[in-house]
Design a protein around this motif. Structure first.
Motif, PDB file in Angstrom:
ATOM      1  N   THR A   1       5.867   3.099  72.934  1.00 18.42           N
ATOM      2  CA  THR A   1       6.883   4.114  73.200  1.00 18.42           C
ATOM      3  C   THR A   1       6.213   5.478  73.079  1.00 18.42           C
ATOM      4  N   PRO A   2       6.889   6.572  73.403  1.00 21.59           N
ATOM      5  CA  PRO A   2       6.232   7.881  73.355  1.00 21.59           C
ATOM      6  C   PRO A   2       5.648   8.233  71.994  1.00 21.59           C
ATOM      7  N   ARG A   3       6.245   7.760  70.899  1.00 18.62           N
ATOM      8  CA  ARG A   3       5.773   8.166  69.573  1.00 18.62           C
ATOM      9  C   ARG A   3       5.492   6.990  68.655  1.00 18.62           C
ATOM     10  N   GLY A   4       5.462   5.772  69.214  1.00 20.18           N
ATOM     11  CA  GLY A   4       5.215   4.626  68.363  1.00 20.18           C
ATOM     12  C   GLY A   4       4.923   3.375  69.163  1.00 20.18           C
ATOM     13  N   SER A   5       4.950   2.242  68.481  1.00 24.28           N
ATOM     14  CA  SER A   5       4.732   0.958  69.127  1.00 24.28           C
ATOM     15  C   SER A   5       5.260  -0.150  68.226  1.00 24.28           C
ATOM     16  N   VAL A   6       5.529  -1.299  68.837  1.00 25.48           N
ATOM     17  CA  VAL A   6       5.958  -2.488  68.099  1.00 25.48           C
ATOM     18  C   VAL A   6       5.158  -3.671  68.611  1.00 25.48           C
ATOM     19  N   THR A   7       4.684  -4.510  67.691  1.00 25.34           N
ATOM     20  CA  THR A   7       4.022  -5.758  68.066  1.00 25.34           C
ATOM     21  C   THR A   7       4.859  -6.925  67.557  1.00 25.34           C
ATOM     22  N   ALA A   8       4.874  -8.004  68.335  1.00 20.33           N
ATOM     23  CA  ALA A   8       5.631  -9.197  67.963  1.00 20.33           C
ATOM     24  C   ALA A   8       5.109 -10.373  68.776  1.00 20.33           C
ATOM     25  N   SER A   9       5.434 -11.570  68.311  1.00 18.05           N
ATOM     26  CA  SER A   9       4.990 -12.763  69.037  1.00 18.05           C
ATOM     27  C   SER A   9       5.862 -13.036  70.250  1.00 18.05           C
TER      28      SER A   9
ATOM     29  N   MET B   1      29.179   6.663  67.921  1.00 18.57           N
ATOM     30  CA  MET B   1      27.804   6.413  68.338  1.00 18.57           C
ATOM     31  C   MET B   1      26.943   6.143  67.102  1.00 18.57           C
ATOM     32  N   PRO B   2      26.180   5.069  67.093  1.00 21.57           N
ATOM     33  CA  PRO B   2      25.338   4.808  65.921  1.00 21.57           C
ATOM     34  C   PRO B   2      24.260   5.875  65.760  1.00 21.57           C
ATOM     35  N   ASP B   3      24.028   6.280  64.533  1.00 19.90           N
ATOM     36  CA  ASP B   3      23.015   7.297  64.224  1.00 19.90           C
ATOM     37  C   ASP B   3      21.679   6.595  64.054  1.00 19.90           C
ATOM     38  N   LEU B   4      20.924   6.523  65.131  1.00 24.60           N
ATOM     39  CA  LEU B   4      19.680   5.759  65.135  1.00 24.60           C
ATOM     40  C   LEU B   4      18.474   6.684  65.200  1.00 24.60           C
ATOM     41  N   PRO B   5      17.377   6.306  64.545  1.00 21.29           N
ATOM     42  CA  PRO B   5      16.157   7.109  64.624  1.00 21.29           C
ATOM     43  C   PRO B   5      15.363   6.809  65.883  1.00 21.29           C
ATOM     44  N   ASP B   6      14.418   7.696  66.221  1.00 25.99           N
ATOM     45  CA  ASP B   6      13.401   7.395  67.219  1.00 25.99           C
ATOM     46  C   ASP B   6      12.366   6.474  66.577  1.00 25.99           C
ATOM     47  N   LEU B   7      11.706   5.677  67.395  1.00 28.57           N
ATOM     48  CA  LEU B   7      10.611   4.848  66.882  1.00 28.57           C
ATOM     49  C   LEU B   7       9.365   5.711  66.723  1.00 28.57           C
ATOM     50  N   GLU B   8       8.814   5.712  65.527  1.00 24.84           N
ATOM     51  CA  GLU B   8       7.603   6.489  65.255  1.00 24.84           C
ATOM     52  C   GLU B   8       6.573   5.611  64.560  1.00 24.84           C
ATOM     53  N   GLY B   9       5.331   5.700  65.039  1.00 23.62           N
ATOM     54  CA  GLY B   9       4.234   4.973  64.418  1.00 23.62           C
ATOM     55  C   GLY B   9       4.239   3.497  64.781  1.00 23.62           C
ATOM     56  N   PRO B  10       3.203   2.777  64.365  1.00 20.56           N
ATOM     57  CA  PRO B  10       3.104   1.342  64.672  1.00 20.56           C
ATOM     58  C   PRO B  10       3.999   0.507  63.752  1.00 20.56           C
ATOM     59  N   GLN B  11       4.639  -0.503  64.321  1.00 13.28           N
ATOM     60  CA  GLN B  11       5.468  -1.423  63.551  1.00 13.28           C
ATOM     61  C   GLN B  11       5.215  -2.844  64.025  1.00 13.28           C
ATOM     62  N   ALA B  12       5.611  -3.811  63.206  1.00 16.62           N
ATOM     63  CA  ALA B  12       5.479  -5.221  63.554  1.00 16.62           C
ATOM     64  C   ALA B  12       6.802  -5.919  63.325  1.00 16.62           C
ATOM     65  N   SER B  13       7.063  -6.956  64.122  1.00 18.62           N
ATOM     66  CA  SER B  13       8.306  -7.699  64.017  1.00 18.62           C
ATOM     67  C   SER B  13       8.056  -9.118  64.511  1.00 18.62           C
ATOM     68  N   ASP B  14       9.059  -9.972  64.391  1.00 18.89           N
ATOM     69  CA  ASP B  14       8.958 -11.309  64.980  1.00 18.89           C
ATOM     70  C   ASP B  14       9.303 -11.268  66.467  1.00 18.89           C
ATOM     71  N   VAL B  15      10.336 -10.483  66.801  1.00 18.93           N
ATOM     72  CA  VAL B  15      10.805 -10.377  68.186  1.00 18.93           C
ATOM     73  C   VAL B  15      11.061  -8.907  68.508  1.00 18.93           C
ATOM     74  N   ILE B  16      10.646  -8.496  69.691  1.00 19.79           N
ATOM     75  CA  ILE B  16      10.976  -7.169  70.218  1.00 19.79           C
ATOM     76  C   ILE B  16      12.030  -7.350  71.298  1.00 19.79           C
ATOM     77  N   VAL B  17      13.074  -6.540  71.254  1.00 19.44           N
ATOM     78  CA  VAL B  17      14.076  -6.508  72.320  1.00 19.44           C
ATOM     79  C   VAL B  17      14.012  -5.136  72.972  1.00 19.44           C
ATOM     80  N   VAL B  18      13.803  -5.109  74.285  1.00 18.20           N
ATOM     81  CA  VAL B  18      13.780  -3.860  75.040  1.00 18.20           C
ATOM     82  C   VAL B  18      15.109  -3.740  75.776  1.00 18.20           C
ATOM     83  N   GLY B  19      15.914  -2.751  75.394  1.00 19.75           N
ATOM     84  CA  GLY B  19      17.206  -2.527  76.033  1.00 19.75           C
ATOM     85  C   GLY B  19      18.352  -2.677  75.064  1.00 19.75           C
TER      86      GLY B  19
END
Length: 426
Positions: free
Chosen positions: A220-228, A15-33
């Motif tokens: 998300t419960p502890r963060g957010s992501v913005t993208a075009s 299983m990949p050791d992934l963090p929770d999303l915390e705080g605001p972030q920006a990206s080019d693309v967001i993928v949900v799922g």
């Protein structure tokens, strides 16, 4: 018999050791799922140099991408001519060609990224359970061979030797296909996406999507992501009111039961080449062996929440019908996954709003379809070219009476399984 997914317990990929999303972030693309579609999208975007952030509500995988049979199938559920009838000639043949080549795409990714998912490339077997089923397989074989697909009908002694049962005298062998551990394949895609530069977050469910300037913001419960641009890769697990994907499928289920590892002395003649198989029954039964020799049986419908005695009774009935040489089997575990069905049994690729892409309606062909849709989405987002997608991006109408569709399907599955347990049907 415990209720647990075998693939989770036997995956060679950790299983990949992934963090929770915390705080605001920006990206080019967001993928949900974080299933196969989402991870394939993220991987191919990252390889193209696009900044991509993927968020998953649970661990990877937690939905149908890790709970399916593990069949690397070509095409859609219905035969090629029926696909053309449902979609039109041009779109139908496009889907036939791209999805017919999808297993090769899956196996190429496995090889390129060194994904340890116990993959086999010995094909799959579609089993005729009666005379009507034999005629249906002959029709499928003719349609596929007319399009140059490497398929053939195996009969009598040849068929019995491939299956280990004399209950089936004819099967359609599709040489393009194979099997794998779906949890391991999904985790391998995650590992490859991270190595390519994608940002992946687990335990970070999307709470909502809102316009932010010319793009989108996902909270998300502890963060957010913005993208075009935004990709909704939630498929059969789209439940939230804000998620428009849920309007374009009705949920169904598929349950499975696994035996303990069986020695070759006991069961070496059962699917000795490790093909995955399923029959032509109205409510099909699937069967395969895993890398450790377990016999895995499955069928449409829910197993979760039902008494263990009910699930065990069904498994015993199917096993004793096809493989009586095993004697009594003490079933090890059972699990259920969710399927996104559509009334015409074809997938849907669409834009719920400008800048948002979505896919659903794989109708039980998620491993191959999700892989090529993810690759196609990445190409579409980076080049504006939909040529790698099995269908053009459309604007389909929501499916009416979804609860009725689901109730009818599940009710029919339950009645059929009850008839099998009572020996009225087999």
């Amino acid at each position: 018999m415990k209720e647990a997914c075998l693939w989770q317990d036997t995956s060679p990929e950790p299983m990949p050791d992934l963090p929770d999303l915390e705080g605001p972030q920006a990206s080019d693309v967001i993928v949900v799922g974080g299933g196969i579609t989402g991870l394939s999208t993220a991987l191919h975007l990252a390889e193209a140099g696009t900044a991509v952030t993927l968020i998953e509500a649970g661990e990877i995988p937690s939905g149908g991408s890790g709970r399916n049979v593990g069949l690397v199938n070509a095409g859609l559920w219905i035969p090629p001519d029926d696909i053309c009838e449902a979609l039109g000639e041009a779109d139908g043949e496009r889907a036939n060609a791209i999805l017919g080549a999808a297993p090769a795409k899956v196996f190429a990714l496995i090889e390129h990224h060194g994904i340890a998912c116990q993959a086999t490339r010995s094909g799959t077997l579609h089993l005729a359970h009666n005379g009507q089923g034999e005629r249906e397989l002959a029709r499928r074989a003719e349609q596929l061979q007319r399009r140059g697909a490497p398929v053939d009908l195996v009969e009598d002694e040849a068929c019995w030797g491939m299956l280990g049962t004399r209950r089936i005298r004819r099967a359609l062998h599709d040489h393009r296909a194979g099997t794998l551990n779906p949890v391991a394949y999904t985790r391998g895609l995650a590992r490859a996406a991270i190595a390519a530069g994608a940002l992946l977050y687990a335990r970070s469910p999307a709470l909502g999507v809102a316009r932010e300037g010319d793009g989108w913001r996902v909270a998300t419960p502890r963060g957010s992501v913005t993208a075009s641009r935004l990709v909704l890769a939630t498929n059969a697990y789209s439940e939230e009111e804000w998620n428009q994907v849920r309007q374009h499928f009705f949920p169904g289920h598929f349950f499975q039961v696994a035996s303990p590892p069986l020695s070759d002395a006991l069961a070496g003649d059962i699917l000795p080449q490790r093909q995955g198989a399923w029959d032509t029954r109205m409510v099909l039964s699937s069967m395969r062996r895993d890398a450790e020799g377990r016999l895995i049986l499955g069928s449409l419908g829910r197993g979760d929440g039902r008494p263990a005695s009910y699930v065990r009774c069904w498994a015993d009935r199917i096993q004793r019908h096809y493989f009586p040489q095993l004697g009594r089997v003490d079933w090890e575990c059972t699990w259920t996954g969710r399927i996104a069905f559509t009334p015409d049994h074809t997938l849907r690729l669409f834009e719920p709003a400008p800048g948002i892409l979505a896919a659903t309606g794989y109708n039980g062909r998620g491993i191959t379809t999700g892989t090529v849709v993810g690759q196609g989405f990445a190409r579409y987002l980076t080049h504006g070219d939909d040529a790698l997608l099995p269908l053009p991006i459309r604007s389909p109408k929501p499916i009416p009476a979804k609860p009725l569709w689901s109730s009818c399907y599940e009710g029919g599955f339950t009645l059929y399984h009850t008839g099998q347990c009572l020996r009225v049907l087999i």
